[in-house]
Design a protein around this motif. Structure first.
Motif, short mmCIF file in Angstrom:
data_model
loop_
_atom_site.label_atom_id
_atom_site.label_comp_id
_atom_site.label_asym_id
_atom_site.label_seq_id
_atom_site.Cartn_x
_atom_site.Cartn_y
_atom_site.Cartn_z
N ASP A 62 -1.58 -14.49 0.82
CA ASP A 62 -1.10 -14.33 2.18
C ASP A 62 -0.73 -12.95 2.61
OD1 ASP A 62 -1.49 -17.08 2.98
OD2 ASP A 62 -0.19 -17.35 1.23
N LEU A 63 -0.33 -12.10 1.67
CA LEU A 63 0.23 -10.84 1.84
C LEU A 63 0.08 -10.12 0.61
CD1 LEU A 63 3.18 -9.67 3.77
CD2 LEU A 63 2.89 -9.00 1.47
N VAL A 64 -0.11 -8.82 0.59
CA VAL A 64 -0.04 -7.84 -0.68
C VAL A 64 1.01 -6.66 -0.57
CG1 VAL A 64 -1.58 -6.06 -1.77
CG2 VAL A 64 -2.45 -8.18 -0.62
N LEU A 65 1.72 -6.48 -1.68
CA LEU A 65 2.48 -5.44 -1.60
C LEU A 65 1.64 -4.41 -2.83
CD1 LEU A 65 6.40 -7.44 -2.31
CD2 LEU A 65 5.56 -5.46 -0.60
N LEU A 66 1.49 -3.45 -2.03
CA LEU A 66 0.72 -2.27 -2.98
C LEU A 66 1.59 -1.06 -3.11
CD1 LEU A 66 -2.34 -1.72 -3.75
CD2 LEU A 66 -2.77 -1.00 -1.37
N ASP A 67 1.47 -0.43 -4.31
CA ASP A 67 1.78 0.81 -4.88
C ASP A 67 0.81 1.68 -4.58
OD1 ASP A 67 3.48 2.53 -5.69
OD2 ASP A 67 2.84 2.42 -8.20
N VAL A 68 1.22 3.00 -4.25
CA VAL A 68 0.22 3.97 -3.98
C VAL A 68 -0.09 4.77 -5.22
CG1 VAL A 68 -0.09 6.29 -2.63
CG2 VAL A 68 1.28 4.51 -1.57
N LYS A 69 0.82 5.26 -6.06
CA LYS A 69 0.45 6.06 -7.09
C LYS A 69 0.20 5.13 -8.35
CE LYS A 69 0.76 10.12 -5.16
NZ LYS A 69 -0.49 11.09 -5.03
N PRO A 129 -2.70 4.61 -12.03
CA PRO A 129 -3.92 5.30 -12.66
C PRO A 129 -5.08 4.61 -12.55
CG PRO A 129 -2.64 3.82 -14.08
CD PRO A 129 -1.73 3.98 -12.72
N GLY A 130 -6.24 5.43 -12.52
CA GLY A 130 -7.39 4.96 -11.74
C GLY A 130 -7.49 5.00 -10.26
N MET A 131 -7.81 3.88 -9.82
CA MET A 131 -7.90 3.83 -8.25
C MET A 131 -6.52 3.65 -7.67
SD MET A 131 -9.75 0.71 -6.08
CE MET A 131 -11.20 0.77 -7.19
N ASP A 132 -6.21 4.73 -6.65
CA ASP A 132 -4.93 4.68 -6.16
C ASP A 132 -4.80 3.68 -5.02
OD1 ASP A 132 -6.22 5.65 -3.86
OD2 ASP A 132 -4.89 7.71 -3.73
N GLY A 133 -3.45 3.54 -4.38
CA GLY A 133 -3.27 2.40 -3.38
C GLY A 133 -3.98 2.77 -2.13
N LEU A 134 -4.17 3.86 -1.81
CA LEU A 134 -4.65 4.07 -0.46
C LEU A 134 -6.27 3.63 -0.45
CD1 LEU A 134 -3.26 7.49 0.67
CD2 LEU A 134 -2.57 5.11 1.23
N GLU A 135 -6.95 4.13 -1.76
CA GLU A 135 -8.16 3.25 -1.89
C GLU A 135 -8.27 1.68 -1.83
OE1 GLU A 135 -12.24 3.85 -4.68
OE2 GLU A 135 -10.48 5.15 -5.20
N LEU A 149 -5.48 -9.48 6.49
CA LEU A 149 -4.74 -9.66 5.47
C LEU A 149 -3.48 -8.51 5.73
CD1 LEU A 149 -3.85 -10.80 2.66
CD2 LEU A 149 -5.38 -9.01 1.71
N PRO A 150 -2.33 -8.94 5.85
CA PRO A 150 -1.12 -7.76 5.74
C PRO A 150 -0.79 -7.22 4.32
CG PRO A 150 -0.16 -10.02 5.99
CD PRO A 150 -1.64 -10.15 6.04
N VAL A 151 -0.87 -5.82 4.40
CA VAL A 151 -0.63 -4.99 3.46
C VAL A 151 0.75 -4.35 3.66
CG1 VAL A 151 -1.33 -3.38 1.70
CG2 VAL A 151 -2.97 -5.05 2.69
N ILE A 152 1.54 -4.29 2.66
CA ILE A 152 2.92 -3.48 2.63
C ILE A 152 2.79 -2.47 1.49
CG2 ILE A 152 5.36 -3.56 2.62
CD1 ILE A 152 5.35 -6.25 3.67
N VAL A 153 2.75 -1.08 1.92
CA VAL A 153 2.54 -0.19 0.99
C VAL A 153 3.79 0.30 0.49
CG1 VAL A 153 1.59 2.34 0.56
CG2 VAL A 153 0.23 0.64 1.87
N VAL A 154 3.99 0.56 -0.85
CA VAL A 154 5.23 1.04 -1.52
C VAL A 154 4.94 2.16 -2.24
CG1 VAL A 154 6.42 -1.24 -1.38
CG2 VAL A 154 5.14 -0.46 -3.50
N SER A 155 5.91 3.31 -2.23
CA SER A 155 5.42 4.45 -3.06
C SER A 155 6.92 5.08 -3.59
CB SER A 155 4.88 5.30 -2.26
OG SER A 155 4.81 6.55 -3.18
N GLY A 156 7.05 5.72 -4.95
CA GLY A 156 8.11 6.56 -5.31
C GLY A 156 8.01 7.75 -5.07
#
Length: 471
Positions: free
Chosen positions: A49-56, A58-64, A76-83
């Protein structure tokens, strides 16, 4: 109520474990993935129902991954998180369709608030989509008769354009359904459809309803009000019973059509509007023009595309389909076990002269669904007026083709049941006779009978008279 399933895609085990504890404590179902590729596979398989997605990662990054998730399921709602959050990363994620962007380290409450907002928005969007489908089904045009197919052909030609449409026909034939179908299939379908019943609004209020007013413009105007034309900006306005508008209101509607602007009561400022106008009437506007009660210039503005909706007596083949459609609809609406309608009852309904057209038929079916105790609706369950031989349509048993020349009535059983029917039959027979006398020359015939050629063309369309079917 099922739990919302949340997919967390993050390469850090500690982050996934922390979020798993938080989400499960809040009543959500947790699904985790350590890489972008794994996350995409799970998203396809598990339908979260929802995705919490890291950006950085290995391999395929979060934006891709975000790009691919949005391509597969735009809802599909996606919340992006990044350090390693930067403004440019947040802007790019938002442009790609992320619902929110959260920097690490994050507080659990911050994630939960964003998550709840995203799920609420999706739920509202899904409910809106479902309600829209229900409305479309409720306003569906039902039937396969040649008369209805002619209406649908006119609708399909008119819908993609911005031309004004004038729908004419008797009360209860479904003019509103035609207007909604035109809007639903137009380039403005995502915008508002605003309906105005010109006959139901008091004369002293109709200008305010259509064009709006400023605060204090008249007694009782305690607040500024937007008119229907402004509310319909970029969409469609449906002026039902347009023949009942006063001369003053007609002049203002004409200005909207000509200039594309309105002026609120109590204001000297003009406001530009982009509105498609669909009008409907059960009156003969040409007769109203002759009486001086309707403006000829407004009529020509409205009737760029005229659409005639035939009465139910001209589409008898559609009655069984309409009855079954309304039976199913009302059984679902009232949570009643599905009922069937016996063939003799269906034939009786098909023979009845529906003076109120589809509106009367719909009300009759609703009454039968509520009042019939058994699972089958038979002749005895029909209202007495429907069963009465005096109310049977003369042409029900063997309807003549729509384009066939009108024939003189033979005996009481075949005489038209209403004054309108008699006048229509007589007018059609007269036109066919004159066309034959003048070798089907439209211009000559119009001159002989003393009517504008445009009016004669309209009558030919109304009565479906063609030379090919003559004889």
């Amino acid at each position: 109520m099922s739990k919302a399933r949340i997919l967390v895609v993050d390469d850090e085990t500690a982050i996934r474990d922390s979020l798993k504890m938080t989400l499960e404590y809040e009543g959500y179902e947790f699904v985790g993935a350590a890489t972008g590729q794994e996350g995409l596979a799970i998203a396809e398989r598990e339908s979260p129902d929802l995705v919490l997605l890291d950006v950085k990662m290995p391999g395929m990054d979060g934006l891709e991954v975000l790009d691919r998730l949005r391509a597969a399921n735009e809802a599909l709602p996606v919340i992006v998180v990044s350090g390693h959050g930067t403004i440019s990363t947040a802007v790019e994620a938002t442009k790609k369709g992320a619902f929110d962007f959260i920097e690490k380290p994050f507080a659990s409450e911050r994630v939960l608030v964003s998550l709840r907002n995203a799920l609420d928005q999706r739920r509202l969007r899904d409910e809106n989509r479902s309600l829209k489908k229900v409305v479309e089904l409720r306003h569906q045009m039902v039937g396969e008769s040649p008369a209805l197919k002619a209406v649908m052909a006119a609708v399909s030609r008119a819908a993609p354009t911005n031309a004004t449409v004038l729908i004419h026909g008797e009360s209860g034939v479904g003019k509103e359904l035609v207007a909604r179908t035109i809007h639903r299939n137009s380039l403005r379908s995502r915008e508002r459809f605003v309906q105005v019943n010109c006959a139901a609004i008091p004369e002293e209020l109709i200008e305010s309803e259509l064009f709006g007013h400023e605060k204090g413009s008249f007694t009782g105007a305690t607040e500024k009000q937007l008119g229907k034309f402004e509310q319909a900006d970029r969409g469609t306005i449906f002026l039902d019973e347009v023949g009942d508008m006063s001369a003053k209101t007609q002049a203002k509607v004409l200005r909207v059509l000509q200039e594309g602007e309105v002026e609120r009561l109590g204001s000297a400022r003009t406001i530009k509007v982009d509105v498609r106008v669909i009008a409907a009437t059960n009156k003969n506007l040409e007769e109203e023009i002759e009486k001086g009660t309707f403006r000829e210039d407004l009529y020509f503005r409205l009737a760029v595309i005229p659409v005639y909706v035939p009465p139910l007596r001209e589409r008898l083949d559609d009655i069984p389909l309409l009855v079954r459609y309304y039976v199913d609809s009302f059984c679902r609406e009232y949570n009643i076990r599905p009922k069937r309608i016996a063939q003799p009852a269906l034939e009786t309904l098909q023979r009845y002269r529906w003076k109120g057209n589809i509106r009367e038929l719909k009300n009759t079916v609703e009454r039968m669904i509520i009042m019939t105790g058994g699972d089958t609706i038979d002749v005895a369950d029909l209202p007495g007026t429907v069963r009465s031989p005096s109310n049977m349509a003369a042409t029900a048993a063997a309807p003549a083709p729509p384009s066939a020349p009108a024939k003189a009535p033979e005996g009481d059983a075949n005489r038209p049941g209403t004054l309108r029917e008699f006048k229509e039959n007589a007018e059609r027979a007269f036109l066919v006779t004159k066309l034959r006398e003048n070798g089907w020359n439209i211009s000559k015939t119009a001159e002989v009978i003393g009517t504008p050629r445009s009016n004669l063309y309209k009558k030919l369309e109304q009565y479906q008279i063609t030379q090919d079917t003559d004889g």
